[in-house]
Design a protein around this motif. Structure first.
Motif, PDB file in Angstrom:
ATOM      1  N   ASP A  32      62.577  25.908  55.803  1.00 14.65           N
ATOM      2  CA  ASP A  32      63.756  26.120  54.952  1.00 14.65           C
ATOM      3  C   ASP A  32      63.715  27.535  54.389  1.00 14.65           C
ATOM      4  N   LEU A  35      65.676  28.074  50.896  1.00 12.64           N
ATOM      5  CA  LEU A  35      64.857  27.853  49.706  1.00 12.64           C
ATOM      6  C   LEU A  35      63.904  29.018  49.491  1.00 12.64           C
ATOM      7  N   GLY A  54      69.567  31.881  44.098  1.00 18.32           N
ATOM      8  CA  GLY A  54      69.359  30.490  44.509  1.00 18.32           C
ATOM      9  C   GLY A  54      70.651  29.698  44.517  1.00 18.32           C
ATOM     10  N   GLY A  58      72.336  28.593  47.973  1.00 22.33           N
ATOM     11  CA  GLY A  58      72.431  27.135  48.035  1.00 22.33           C
ATOM     12  C   GLY A  58      73.866  26.662  48.199  1.00 22.33           C
ATOM     13  N   PHE A  73      72.541  21.567  46.974  1.00 23.73           N
ATOM     14  CA  PHE A  73      71.581  22.625  47.266  1.00 23.73           C
ATOM     15  C   PHE A  73      71.720  23.777  46.265  1.00 23.73           C
ATOM     16  N   TYR A  77      68.380  24.773  44.324  1.00 27.00           N
ATOM     17  CA  TYR A  77      67.841  26.088  44.664  1.00 27.00           C
ATOM     18  C   TYR A  77      68.005  27.078  43.515  1.00 27.00           C
ATOM     19  N   ILE A  80      65.199  26.156  41.117  1.00 31.76           N
ATOM     20  CA  ILE A  80      63.899  26.611  41.622  1.00 31.76           C
ATOM     21  C   ILE A  80      63.771  28.125  41.465  1.00 31.76           C
ATOM     22  N   SER A 107      58.001  25.574  46.880  1.00 32.27           N
ATOM     23  CA  SER A 107      58.662  24.900  48.000  1.00 32.27           C
ATOM     24  C   SER A 107      58.428  23.395  47.935  1.00 32.27           C
ATOM     25  N   GLY A 110      60.526  22.121  45.199  1.00 34.39           N
ATOM     26  CA  GLY A 110      61.928  22.183  45.611  1.00 34.39           C
ATOM     27  C   GLY A 110      62.318  21.038  46.534  1.00 34.39           C
ATOM     28  N   LEU A 114      64.967  18.231  45.497  1.00 33.94           N
ATOM     29  CA  LEU A 114      66.130  17.992  46.341  1.00 33.94           C
ATOM     30  C   LEU A 114      66.226  16.517  46.727  1.00 33.94           C
ATOM     31  N   ASN A 142      56.955  28.329  54.296  1.00 31.95           N
ATOM     32  CA  ASN A 142      57.397  29.305  53.294  1.00 31.95           C
ATOM     33  C   ASN A 142      56.239  30.141  52.761  1.00 31.95           C
TER      34      ASN A 142
END
Length: 153
Positions: A32, A35, A54, A58, A73, A77, A80, A107, A110, A114, A142
């Motif tokens: 992702d 993210l 973010g 998102g 999202f 995001y 985060i 991550s 996140g 989510l 990530n």
């Protein structure tokens, strides 16, 4: 000029996520980078930049996906990105591993945020047996990719 660079980076990351990255599957899960951009923006720019980037990336991702509530999202995001920016403010960045650990942990948080938010909004399939695999692939990927992403954030 900064706004043009930011818009270009957002566009390229969304394009990469929805084309190239979707085909890169590890154990049936794709990374992702959307993210990751929110996390990198929080690391580089602080909480305000992390939240705005973010949310923007998102929201763009929300508009490209079918079957998810618009704003899901963007909310997660943005949150985060803000959280990473807030926590990174008090951390010295002299070590190469600090952004990697930050990306790994952020991550994982996140993905869980989510999944929980989607479930609260009535979306099925986020809290299932694959969640640990998704956390591992997204967080690990990530952590590896955060170095190059920091140059663009």
């Amino acid at each position: 000029m900064k706004l043009m660079k930011a818009a270009l980076v957002l566009f390229v990351v969304l394009l990469l996520q929805t084309t190239v990255v979707l085909d890169l599957r590890i154990a049936g899960v794709h990374p992702d980078v959307v993210l990751l951009l929110a996390i990198a923006a929080g690391i580089v720019g602080g909480p305000d930049v992390g939240a705005v980037v973010g949310f923007a990336v998102g929201f763009g991702y929300d508009l490209m996906l079918a079957g998810t509530p618009v704003g899901l999202f963007a909310f997660v995001y943005g949150l985060i990105g803000y959280t990473v920016g807030t926590l990174q403010g008090g951390v010295l960045r002299s070590s190469w591993w600090i952004p990697r650990i930050t990306a790994l942990l952020a991550s994982a948080v996140g993905v869980v945020a989510l999944a929980l938010t989607a479930t609260v909004l009535g979306q099925a399939g986020y809290l299932d047996g694959r969640l640990l695999r998704v956390i591992g692939v997204v967080a690990g990927g990530n952590a590896v990719l955060v170095g190059p992403m920091l140059r663009f954030a």
